[in-house]
Design an enzyme around this catalytic site. Sequence first.
Site, PDB file in Angstrom:
ATOM      1  N   GLY A  59       0.864  -1.178   0.000  1.00 52.49           N
ATOM      2  CA  GLY A  59       0.000   0.000   0.000  1.00 52.49           C
ATOM      3  C   GLY A  59       0.899   1.226   0.000  1.00 52.49           C
ATOM      4  N   ALA A  60       0.565   2.204  -0.854  1.00 53.84           N
ATOM      5  CA  ALA A  60       1.467   3.333  -1.089  1.00 53.84           C
ATOM      6  C   ALA A  60       1.873   4.077   0.196  1.00 53.84           C
ATOM      7  CB  ALA A  60       0.843   4.274  -2.108  1.00 53.84           C
ATOM      8  N   GLN A 206      -5.701  -8.737  -2.928  1.00 50.71           N
ATOM      9  CA  GLN A 206      -5.738  -7.814  -1.777  1.00 50.71           C
ATOM     10  C   GLN A 206      -7.179  -7.501  -1.351  1.00 50.71           C
ATOM     11  OE1 GLN A 206      -3.871  -7.397  -4.496  1.00 50.71           O
ATOM     12  NE2 GLN A 206      -2.007  -6.240  -4.108  1.00 50.71           N
ATOM     13  N   ASP A 247      -1.579   4.969  -6.146  1.00 49.24           N
ATOM     14  CA  ASP A 247      -0.137   4.831  -5.885  1.00 49.24           C
ATOM     15  C   ASP A 247       0.643   6.040  -6.382  1.00 49.24           C
ATOM     16  OD1 ASP A 247      -1.272   1.948  -6.054  1.00 49.24           O
ATOM     17  OD2 ASP A 247       0.582   1.874  -4.884  1.00 49.24           O
ATOM     18  N   ASN A 257      -3.148   3.263 -10.139  1.00 47.50           N
ATOM     19  CA  ASN A 257      -3.545   2.414  -9.005  1.00 47.50           C
ATOM     20  C   ASN A 257      -3.481   0.956  -9.444  1.00 47.50           C
ATOM     21  OD1 ASN A 257      -4.527   2.105  -6.267  1.00 47.50           O
ATOM     22  ND2 ASN A 257      -6.511   1.580  -7.127  1.00 47.50           N
ATOM     23  N   LYS A 258      -3.874   0.076  -8.561  1.00 44.41           N
ATOM     24  CA  LYS A 258      -3.794  -1.367  -8.802  1.00 44.41           C
ATOM     25  C   LYS A 258      -4.396  -1.753 -10.145  1.00 44.41           C
ATOM     26  CE  LYS A 258      -2.189  -3.812  -6.805  1.00 44.41           C
ATOM     27  NZ  LYS A 258      -0.793  -4.189  -7.166  1.00 44.41           N
TER      28      LYS A 258
END
Length: 367
Positions: A59-60, A206, A247, A257-258
């Site tokens: 996680g960022a 996740q 992120d 992001n993811k």
Amino acid sequence: MKIGQQLFRTIWPVTDAALPGHYQVAIIDQTALPHAWRILTLNSVQQMVDAIRKMQVRGAPLIGAAAAYGLALASQQSSTDETLQAAASSLLASRPTAVNLRWAVERMMRELLAMPEALRCAHAWLEASRIADEDVRINQSIAQHGLALLQALAAEKPGCLNILTHCNAGWLATVDWGTALAPIYAAFDAGMDIHVWVDETRPRNQGASLTAWELQQHGVPYKVICDNAGGHLMQHGQVDCVIVGADRVSRVGDVCNKIGTYLKALAAADNQVPFYVAVPTPTIDRQLEDAIRDIPIEERPADEVHMMAGLTSAGTVEYVRVTPEGSAAANPAFDVTPARLVTSIITEHGCYAPKDLHDMLQRIDPI
Ligand code: MRU
């Protein structure tokens, strides 16, 4: 967050019983969740680099704080310029996409290299703890600004508010509270009628493993869905908004992001579903010119695609193969959602349409 009767952050310093005056860093091993609760204590920057790489911390915002504590561990061994620079380089190489890691390393190094060697170690622990504390405050603020958006949506739509989220941007991805999940916790705690659709988020799952676990701990109603279900649910009016974390965000509001976030944003735009991104300002990369061209997208091992982990009836976690032996696989870990698909960016300073992000950044000092 409260787990059982105890309050936890995801990372914290502990005194080293064997070496008076020295610290270790405790983390929650996220690769063990949801099946086991395991706390690890790290003694060196190399152990921190390994924990980031293996995604025991992830996680960022959390990998930013972890990198800061990694430099504090390094400075405990030696505080010379060379040691700190070597530690900074290996931390920077551990995961390339989330800009929070670079932000934290640069902030720590700026401060440490400017002071005499004898003062660096004590200052490194202090500054790492400041970064962790700031993250908690930022996320509490995001929670309140995001809550106002959710309340506004709920005012237009009686009954339960259905929120879709991708990956894990909860307290496990930060030092505490989370980014995307922070408004959700605030809404639940305020008594709002909410339900969360949790994307499983292959290949590392996740969503299925971490977001589902977090929401369950907090008592928030949720259902896990496979990654491909969101578009269908949106077409049938079963998603009132999407909230994700990020992120790295460009100053014009493009959101990295993811992997899979972009497809959710496309489906949301096609169905007039608001798409919100919760972003602490350290996640905004002010130097970035072109998000699609310039953000280094982490390519993770192919085995994460080939294999899936699960709990056996004997209570052990095992990996099983889901692709034919000999298949090739590609595993880009993040994607970029263009600003035109983003309804609002929820920061600690308030909520901004992507086009207004740049002006907000001009008004605030970088932290
Ligand atoms: O690969 P991960 O699990 O570190 O990716 C995490 C995400 O993509 C999160 O959405 C992002 O870091 C924001 S966390 C507040």
